[in-house]
Design a protein around this motif. Structure first.
Motif, PDB file in Angstrom:
ATOM      1  N   LEU A  26       0.824  -1.204   0.000  1.00 57.91           N
ATOM      2  CA  LEU A  26       0.000   0.000   0.000  1.00 57.91           C
ATOM      3  C   LEU A  26       0.854   1.247   0.000  1.00 57.91           C
ATOM      4  N   ASP A  27       0.790   1.981  -1.089  1.00 59.48           N
ATOM      5  CA  ASP A  27       1.378   3.305  -1.102  1.00 59.48           C
ATOM      6  C   ASP A  27       0.599   4.155  -0.112  1.00 59.48           C
ATOM      7  N   LEU A  28       1.250   5.090   0.526  1.00 55.37           N
ATOM      8  CA  LEU A  28       0.560   5.922   1.508  1.00 55.37           C
ATOM      9  C   LEU A  28      -0.068   7.170   0.892  1.00 55.37           C
ATOM     10  N   HIS A  29       0.754   7.992   0.260  1.00 56.51           N
ATOM     11  CA  HIS A  29       0.311   9.320  -0.165  1.00 56.51           C
ATOM     12  C   HIS A  29      -0.450   9.272  -1.488  1.00 56.51           C
ATOM     13  N   ASP A  30      -1.603   9.901  -1.467  1.00 58.36           N
ATOM     14  CA  ASP A  30      -2.540   9.957  -2.601  1.00 58.36           C
ATOM     15  C   ASP A  30      -3.172   8.603  -2.907  1.00 58.36           C
ATOM     16  N   THR A  31      -2.993   7.650  -2.002  1.00 60.71           N
ATOM     17  CA  THR A  31      -3.624   6.330  -2.126  1.00 60.71           C
ATOM     18  C   THR A  31      -4.431   6.032  -0.867  1.00 60.71           C
ATOM     19  N   CYS A  32      -3.778   6.127   0.290  1.00 62.71           N
ATOM     20  CA  CYS A  32      -4.460   5.945   1.573  1.00 62.71           C
ATOM     21  C   CYS A  32      -4.656   7.280   2.286  1.00 62.71           C
ATOM     22  N   LEU A  33      -3.639   8.104   2.217  1.00 59.20           N
ATOM     23  CA  LEU A  33      -3.638   9.369   2.963  1.00 59.20           C
ATOM     24  C   LEU A  33      -3.509  10.555   2.019  1.00 59.20           C
ATOM     25  N   LYS A  34      -4.006  11.693   2.479  1.00 51.67           N
ATOM     26  CA  LYS A  34      -3.803  12.929   1.733  1.00 51.67           C
ATOM     27  C   LYS A  34      -2.317  13.258   1.789  1.00 51.67           C
ATOM     28  N   ALA A  35      -1.760  13.615   0.650  1.00 49.63           N
ATOM     29  CA  ALA A  35      -0.329  13.913   0.581  1.00 49.63           C
ATOM     30  C   ALA A  35      -0.036  15.260   1.220  1.00 49.63           C
ATOM     31  N   THR A  36       0.987  15.269   2.057  1.00 50.12           N
ATOM     32  CA  THR A  36       1.497  16.508   2.643  1.00 50.12           C
ATOM     33  C   THR A  36       3.001  16.480   2.458  1.00 50.12           C
ATOM     34  N   TYR A  37       3.496  17.409   1.714  1.00 55.30           N
ATOM     35  CA  TYR A  37       4.927  17.425   1.400  1.00 55.30           C
ATOM     36  C   TYR A  37       5.609  18.639   2.018  1.00 55.30           C
ATOM     37  N   THR A  38       5.401  18.838   3.291  1.00 51.67           N
ATOM     38  CA  THR A  38       6.021  19.943   4.007  1.00 51.67           C
ATOM     39  C   THR A  38       7.108  19.372   4.906  1.00 51.67           C
ATOM     40  N   ALA A  39       8.320  19.834   4.709  1.00 51.68           N
ATOM     41  CA  ALA A  39       9.467  19.247   5.389  1.00 51.68           C
ATOM     42  C   ALA A  39       9.567  19.623   6.863  1.00 51.68           C
ATOM     43  N   ASN A  40       9.296  20.853   7.206  1.00 51.80           N
ATOM     44  CA  ASN A  40       9.579  21.305   8.570  1.00 51.80           C
ATOM     45  C   ASN A  40       8.341  21.519   9.429  1.00 51.80           C
ATOM     46  N   GLU A  41       7.185  21.124   8.958  1.00 55.32           N
ATOM     47  CA  GLU A  41       5.965  21.297   9.731  1.00 55.32           C
ATOM     48  C   GLU A  41       5.581  19.969  10.377  1.00 55.32           C
ATOM     49  N   PRO A  42       4.883  20.042  11.507  1.00 54.60           N
ATOM     50  CA  PRO A  42       4.409  18.787  12.130  1.00 54.60           C
ATOM     51  C   PRO A  42       3.508  18.028  11.160  1.00 54.60           C
ATOM     52  N   LYS A  43       3.643  16.734  11.162  1.00 54.81           N
ATOM     53  CA  LYS A  43       2.857  15.898  10.252  1.00 54.81           C
ATOM     54  C   LYS A  43       1.480  15.641  10.837  1.00 54.81           C
ATOM     55  N   SER A  44       0.486  15.730   9.995  1.00 53.30           N
ATOM     56  CA  SER A  44      -0.850  15.295  10.382  1.00 53.30           C
ATOM     57  C   SER A  44      -1.325  14.367   9.267  1.00 53.30           C
ATOM     58  N   TYR A  45      -1.945  13.292   9.656  1.00 56.43           N
ATOM     59  CA  TYR A  45      -2.352  12.284   8.690  1.00 56.43           C
ATOM     60  C   TYR A  45      -3.867  12.295   8.563  1.00 56.43           C
ATOM     61  N   SER A 116       1.564  -9.414  -3.332  1.00 51.36           N
ATOM     62  CA  SER A 116       0.556 -10.024  -4.193  1.00 51.36           C
ATOM     63  C   SER A 116      -0.240  -8.969  -4.951  1.00 51.36           C
ATOM     64  N   ILE A 117      -0.511  -7.846  -4.276  1.00 52.63           N
ATOM     65  CA  ILE A 117      -1.371  -6.792  -4.814  1.00 52.63           C
ATOM     66  C   ILE A 117      -0.687  -5.454  -4.565  1.00 52.63           C
ATOM     67  N   LEU A 118      -0.623  -4.642  -5.608  1.00 51.81           N
ATOM     68  CA  LEU A 118      -0.070  -3.296  -5.490  1.00 51.81           C
ATOM     69  C   LEU A 118      -1.216  -2.287  -5.534  1.00 51.81           C
ATOM     70  N   VAL A 119      -1.277  -1.432  -4.515  1.00 52.96           N
ATOM     71  CA  VAL A 119      -2.278  -0.375  -4.469  1.00 52.96           C
ATOM     72  C   VAL A 119      -1.508   0.941  -4.411  1.00 52.96           C
ATOM     73  N   ASP A 120      -1.459   1.630  -5.552  1.00 48.13           N
ATOM     74  CA  ASP A 120      -0.640   2.829  -5.684  1.00 48.13           C
ATOM     75  C   ASP A 120      -1.264   3.720  -6.755  1.00 48.13           C
ATOM     76  N   ASP A 121      -1.407   5.000  -6.442  1.00 47.07           N
ATOM     77  CA  ASP A 121      -1.971   5.922  -7.427  1.00 47.07           C
ATOM     78  C   ASP A 121      -1.121   5.973  -8.697  1.00 47.07           C
ATOM     79  N   LYS A 122       0.172   5.768  -8.573  1.00 49.84           N
ATOM     80  CA  LYS A 122       1.043   5.807  -9.750  1.00 49.84           C
ATOM     81  C   LYS A 122       0.934   4.542 -10.604  1.00 49.84           C
ATOM     82  N   ALA A 123       0.248   3.521 -10.062  1.00 47.11           N
ATOM     83  CA  ALA A 123       0.011   2.285 -10.815  1.00 47.11           C
ATOM     84  C   ALA A 123      -1.439   2.223 -11.313  1.00 47.11           C
TER      85      ALA A 123
END
Length: 159
Positions: A26-45, A116-123
């Motif tokens: 399972l890819d995480l970003h844009d597949t399971c979770l909203k993508a957040t690409y901020t390097a220095n901010e606290p992460k929220s999922y 067995s199964i790939l779940v990825d927005d890029k796939a």
């Protein structure tokens, strides 16, 4: 739905070969979770759609299901993602590796872990597919029932 064919093929192969596990990468970003690409901010999922959490909970209710999170996050972030999934009641079996498969004479798993199964927005996966995947898995399990032989991996081997 592009992922259905992969799910069906995985369950057919698992049943045909008498295997006891279905590994979901399972890819995480844009597949399971909203993508957040901020390097220095606290992460929220946040789940990318309202269907993801329930879909994953239903999938892990099946003992053959092993979810492997697949992401290019930094090692320091992995425990936070694992806790997020655990707090949601979603059993995770690995993070960027498959602790169950170490390779064989015909297959090496050094740089690419076995799944067995790939779940990825890029796939080609689209988050709207989460709405239908659990029902499809429930149906395909009736036609191709998996054999379940082993319990889950200890949490200490995940990251």
């Amino acid at each position: 739905m592009s992922t259905v064919r992969g799910i069906e093929n995985a369950y057919i192969k698992t049943a045909k070969r008498g295997w006891d596990k279905v590994y979901w990468a399972l890819d995480l970003h844009d597949t399971c979770l909203k993508a957040t690409y901020t390097a220095n901010e606290p992460k929220s999922y946040q789940w990318i759609s309202p269907y993801v959490k329930e879909a994953l909970q239903r999938l892990v209710a099946h003992p053959e299901t092993h979810l492997i999170l697949w992401s290019s996050v930094h090692d320091a972030e992995k425990p936070h993602y694992l806790k997020f999934f655990a707090d949601a009641g979603i059993r995770v079996s690995g993070f960027n590796h498959n602790p169950y498969e170490s390779g064989s004479a015909s297959c090496g798993v050094g740089e690419k872990f076995y799944f067995s199964i790939l779940v990825d927005d890029k796939a080609g996966f689209h988050p709207s597919e989460w709405l239908h995947i659990p029902d499809f898995v429930d149906q395909i399990r009736k036609t191709y029932p998996p054999v379940v032989l082993e319990t889950e991996v200890e949490a200490s081997t995940l990251a």
